[in-house]
Design an enzyme around this catalytic site. Structure first.
Site, PDB file in Angstrom:
ATOM      1  N   ASP A 143      11.627  -1.659   2.020  1.00 55.44           N
ATOM      2  CA  ASP A 143      10.137  -1.859   2.684  1.00 55.44           C
ATOM      3  C   ASP A 143      10.066  -1.057   3.941  1.00 55.44           C
ATOM      4  OD1 ASP A 143       7.855  -2.799   3.572  1.00 55.44           O
ATOM      5  OD2 ASP A 143       8.251  -4.892   3.150  1.00 55.44           O
ATOM      6  N   ARG A 198       4.595   0.877  -0.682  1.00 58.08           N
ATOM      7  CA  ARG A 198       5.334   1.512  -1.666  1.00 58.08           C
ATOM      8  C   ARG A 198       4.663   1.467  -2.916  1.00 58.08           C
ATOM      9  NH1 ARG A 198       9.693  -3.439  -1.075  1.00 58.08           N
ATOM     10  NH2 ARG A 198       7.881  -4.446  -0.426  1.00 58.08           N
ATOM     11  N   CYS A 233       4.435  -4.477  -5.179  1.00 56.18           N
ATOM     12  CA  CYS A 233       5.483  -4.623  -4.269  1.00 56.18           C
ATOM     13  C   CYS A 233       4.707  -5.753  -3.332  1.00 56.18           C
ATOM     14  CB  CYS A 233       5.335  -3.249  -3.295  1.00 56.18           C
ATOM     15  SG  CYS A 233       3.893  -2.791  -2.458  1.00 56.18           S
TER      16      CYS A 233
END
Ligand code: 4NP
Length: 159
Positions: free
Chosen positions: A123, A13, A7
């Site tokens: 996100d 994440r 990420c």
């Protein structure tokens, strides 16, 4: 199999994805190496975001020992499969890898799910705790699909 999940910051994440996929791979008896990295390196050496840790532990997964590290060009050669959490991460991976980029090694994490329209894991960095729960659920579905898609052709060829 060596899998890298990527990420931007490697604190929200991809640490969740590393923890969840490791858990599911172990449950399935697969001895995969699973790591994660971030394209921006802003949080190098930091543990996962406290809300990622909180949501993970609530679901029985401890990600507290992970440390953020930056994705580097050499990762493309090191891993068999690289999953990007979203399109912008994919663009960054392409840029960092340069001429070492290998098209069929790198893909979107949620591409493993056939029945989902938006293939980006959002996100959660700028939002509240709800976003982390939503991300956990999406990543859990994606992780199950990765294992299922890997095992299904094998099982069929064994029958
Ligand atoms: P992640 O979230 O990519 O899921 O780890 C982010 C964390 C930090 C930043 C961006 C995204 N940041 O720019 O610091």
């Amino acid at each position: 199999m060596k899998i890298l999940i990527v990420c931007l910051g490697n604190i929200c994440r991809s640490p969740l994805a590393e923890g969840i996929l490791k858990h599911k791979a172990e449950e399935a008896g697969l001895s995969w190496q699973i790591d994660s990295a971030g394209t921006n390196g802003f949080h190098n050496g930091e543990p996962p975001h406290h809300l990622s840790q909180k949501v993970a532990i609530k679901n029985g997964i401890d990600i507290s020992c992970q440390l953020s590290r930056k994705f580097i060009r050499a990762d493309v050669k090191m891993y068999d499969r690289i999953y990007a959490m979203a399109d912008d991460v994919m663009d960054e991976i392409r840029q960092i890898a340069g001429s070492d980029f290998v098209e069929n090694k790198v893909g979107l994490f949620l591409d493993e799910l056939a029945d989902i329209r938006n293939k980006n894991v959002p996100d959660p960095w700028y939002g509240d705790e709800d976003g982390y729960h939503e991300v956990f659920e999406l990543i859990e579905r994606g992780s199950s699909a990765i294992i299922r898609n890997y095992l299904t052709p094998k099982q069929l060829s064994n029958t």
